[in-house]
Design an enzyme around this catalytic site. Structure first.
Site, mmCIF file in Angstrom:
data_model
loop_
_atom_site.group_PDB
_atom_site.id
_atom_site.type_symbol
_atom_site.label_atom_id
_atom_site.label_comp_id
_atom_site.label_asym_id
_atom_site.label_seq_id
_atom_site.Cartn_x
_atom_site.Cartn_y
_atom_site.Cartn_z
ATOM 1 N N THR A 73 0.855 -1.182 0.000
ATOM 2 C CA THR A 73 0.000 0.000 0.000
ATOM 3 C C THR A 73 0.893 1.234 0.000
ATOM 4 O O THR A 73 0.783 2.098 -0.860
ATOM 5 C CB THR A 73 -0.889 -0.005 1.257
ATOM 6 N N ALA A 83 0.466 -11.128 -0.028
ATOM 7 C CA ALA A 83 -0.318 -9.888 0.008
ATOM 8 C C ALA A 83 0.575 -8.670 0.257
ATOM 9 O O ALA A 83 1.782 -8.796 0.479
ATOM 10 C CB ALA A 83 -1.395 -9.995 1.073
ATOM 11 N N HIS A 84 -0.055 -7.510 0.250
ATOM 12 C CA HIS A 84 0.686 -6.253 0.378
ATOM 13 C C HIS A 84 1.400 -6.137 1.719
ATOM 14 O O HIS A 84 0.900 -6.541 2.741
ATOM 15 C CB HIS A 84 -0.199 -5.027 0.146
ATOM 16 N N ASN A 85 2.614 -5.585 1.655
ATOM 17 C CA ASN A 85 3.415 -5.291 2.839
ATOM 18 C C ASN A 85 3.881 -6.525 3.606
ATOM 19 O O ASN A 85 4.351 -6.427 4.735
ATOM 20 C CB ASN A 85 2.670 -4.343 3.784
ATOM 21 N N SER A 140 0.705 -7.587 5.481
ATOM 22 C CA SER A 140 1.559 -7.031 6.537
ATOM 23 C C SER A 140 2.185 -8.069 7.455
ATOM 24 O O SER A 140 2.819 -7.709 8.450
ATOM 25 C CB SER A 140 0.798 -6.001 7.382
#
Lengths: 360, 360, 360
Positions: B223, B242-244, B262
């Site tokens: 993000t 997934a993101h991060n 995350s």
């Protein structure tokens, strides 16, 4: 394309009822039909739709007795389902006749590649050195056929399929868009410092005749030897087949399932969606593995039905799962029993003592 | 390519037994060998194959004592497994030397892209503005390298890999066909009317050196900030990152696993196939997560082994799973106990009353 | 791009504190900021970062009271989070203005295809006969749009997306790289000899407006009729949507989930990652399905929350799962109870006999 009710009735040897000139432009399910749709009703539970449908033409069984008026044209045949399937078959042949042919430009075809007759090679396809594309094969745009790979007669690779070096695709095989065949198996040798060294993956993948594979699957090449998908097997989308796996003839695997390395799946098996099978085991012919199961050991007995993680006999799993829901009550019962039994133990001790005194 | 037994023996410092002129054209597992195959036997349980194999040449340990006649040529070496691995390594180097080089046409390379020396860029590759392709990198056909993305030295992107804008791929990284790096993280802000508004995903993905990623994976851009796959990590096919997320050094993740947003996975971890890890947690170094597990909270202790959904200590899960199979019997036992205890309670009441009367 | 603290403060109607000429070149999370980063702090638990950050500019709430010196420039605004979101929005619009436009070469656009105004069609895209690309649509390189397919206004297809024949993609839809829309449903009729005959899949897929779909998904075309993803639904990566499925408006599905054939999912549902839903069922509006669940029957009550395989009421599952961990103890308790009860039974028999004798 547009057909009249009469044309369709003639094709199927059926009889029209109502406007014989009604035109159809496509097929639909009776519950989703619009003007121009051709539908069928075979199961009586759908009969009610017949009286409200916007379909233009509906195939029905000779035996159907109407209970209300219908506005669509009926075509009566002995078996509406069979007639509809036969129409779809004809429709498909028609489509096949309309399928693209020839080699579109720009495409990249190595000089040493062998290209058969009557093929389709879409724009932006890459056919590497020594690849062989047999007669009648169709390769849709943006696909990749690696060095020395072979695509069998009348096989169909949809857009963006990638076939790595030396892999073989049999006759009449269908592979849907984005699927990768022949990527490296997942093999790494742990090193003393905790890192991993790649183990060369020098085998290949063989996909036998009449196999269908869905979209965005990954089928690893063997470390050595061959990963094999046997004749007539059907694989759904997003499936993982690891190195040196063998999938038996006419075995069906639903979407998002994964088979780990060197496992051999027998013939006529059914594997549900999102199931996993660990590596280095054997699955007997005619095994059924339910969706989301995790199979952790070999299945030796044909016709076994498995469920759960770790998977075991289907009916036993259902029983255990049913009781799983009641674990809180069972736990409470056990606690209550413990209290009651402690109390009883005490009472009996008292009684025993009293009896001893009485009798003493 | 074709080699004689003598050539291979010389290469390995081994001694031939039998026809020194036997020719090999490929390698195979002893149980799948055909004429022209080179095999090895290290594990004594495969020795029996030696007496029936169609292989042309087999590497064996110096210590092996034959119990029957063999028709293939043997090459004796101190450690057949190590020699075979070293041969594969040489074979791989040979292959690497034969790997394609240069820029094929048609390809699309933006004027502002920087292309190093000795690269391979296959036909139908798209290299966007400001992208950097370092020396020795190989990008197979139909791949996409977005604006400002960087592909490190000697990295290898197989056919149809897509690297979105601003993502970085390290040196010697291998990414298999169809994998997507840098697609948007799954971030949406719920609106009062129940719809969702997209949260811009403006971070990137960094893949450090020596990572290998399988086919058809999806690795989301952050993000903000960076989704990181650390040095030497190995990811199998069809994996979701997934993101991060951060995947630690030399961590290995098997096919079809997914890591939610995350989450930070430590170093030297092993994640089995089809496992899931929820977002915003930490996984300690050297954690082992079994196939199909669902990890729902942080793992703080290194060397933890987890299993099940929700995952907990591996051995405890095995014990609970073993008893899960017997839930129906346990349930019946509890029911029986309840009846028996009810009966006993009644009997004791009777006895107590009688005793009271007796003693009264 | 480079902006000064003053420029940003003016844009947001905020006030600078510190060096008003500080320059920012990108945004970052406060804990990952480097020189040139713009960050924000809204949640007080991140305040500590403020005193150590290398960020050049940080947005903070007007209400923030500094407890130490800061080296970065602050911009004070009423709501730092909202201001940051609005900046991201502007940033995104800026990016959108920089998005590629026009038709790159080489691309393949059939003569009968209709191409709107202001579109982007990247190199190596294939637009088949009768396809329609509406105004403002962006189709990144190596994508495939099949015969008669339609891509709506301002829709965005990232690299290597494949849209099969006759499928419809709505306005403002975003589809990430590698996703396949319209591949054949998995339908085969078993034959008497155990083989399977393909059932033609002649329906299509309709993706309504404002949908976003992640990377490497597979969405099957309907057998007949239409597979529908309703307005505003959001699908993550690697998702399987089978034939004739309907996903309701503003429903969100996390990565690696799979929906089997003909299932209808309601509006405003949330489906966690790696969940599976079997075919031919209905899921009520506002249903929440937890990650890795397996839903095996219809959900009729809106606002149901489900968990587990087979899935049932979330809270009940949690309770059962909690007890599952203690099955070994419970099993031991039951065994102990059996022993104790057996002993008590014996003792009572003795007592009863004695009492009978006493009273006899």
């Amino acid at each position: 394309m547009q057909f009249s009710a009469t044309q369709i009735a003639n094709l199927l040897g059926g009889k029209t009822e109502g406007n014989a000139d009604a035109k159809v432009t496509g097929v639909a399910k009776i519950e989703e039909a619009v003007g121009g749709s051709l539908c069928f009703i075979s199961n009586p539970k759908y009969e009610e739709y017949l009286y409200h449908t916007k379909a233009s033409v509906v195939l029905v069984n000779n035996s159907l007795k109407l209970s209300k008026n219908v506005s669509c044209t009926l075509i009566r045949v002995p078996d509406a389902y069979a007639s509809f399937a036969s129409l779809l078959q004809k429709y498909n042949e028609l489509i096949a006749n309309q399928a693209p042919k020839g080699i579109e430009q720009p495409s990249f075809i190595a000089a040493s590649a062998q290209i058969g007759n009557d093929v389709y090679i879409g724009a932006f396809c890459y056919i590497a050195d020594d690849a062989v594309i047999e007669d009648g094969a169709s390769i849709y745009p943006n696909s990749f056929v690696g060095k020395g790979a072979r695509i069998g007669k009348n096989a169909k690779l949809f857009a963006g399929v990638k076939i790595y070096e030396s892999c073989k695709v049999g006759q009449n095989v269908i592979i849907h868009a984005g699927t990768v065949v022949g990527c490296d198996g997942f093999g790494f040798a742990p090193q003393p410092d905790g890192s991993y060294q790649k183990i060369p993956q020098i085998g290949n993948v063989v996909i036998e005749d009449d196999v269908e594979i869905g979209a965005n699957c990954a089928i690893d090449r063997a470390t050595m030897g061959t990963t094999i998908i046997r004749k007539g097997a059907k694989l759904d989308n997003l499936i993982q087949i690891a190195h040196n796996v063998e999938v038996g003839q006419h075995t069906v695997i639903a979407a998002q399932s994964g088979i780990a390395g060197s496992t051999k799946i027998g013939r006529y098996c059914m594997v549900g969606g999102q199931a996993g099978i660990i590596g280095h085991i054997q699955i007997a012919d005619h095994t059924n593995i339910n969706a989301q199961s995790g199979v952790a050991k070999s299945v030796l007995e044909p016709h076994t039905v498995l469920n759960g993680t770790p998977a075991f006999d289907y009916k036993s799993v259902l029983k255990s799962q049913a009781i799983f829901r009641h674990l809180p009550e069972i736990n409470n019962k056990v606690k209550d029993l413990e209290k009651t039994v402690a109390l009883l133990t005490q009472q009996i001790a008292t009684l025993t003592k009293a009896a001893t005194n009485t009798n003493g």
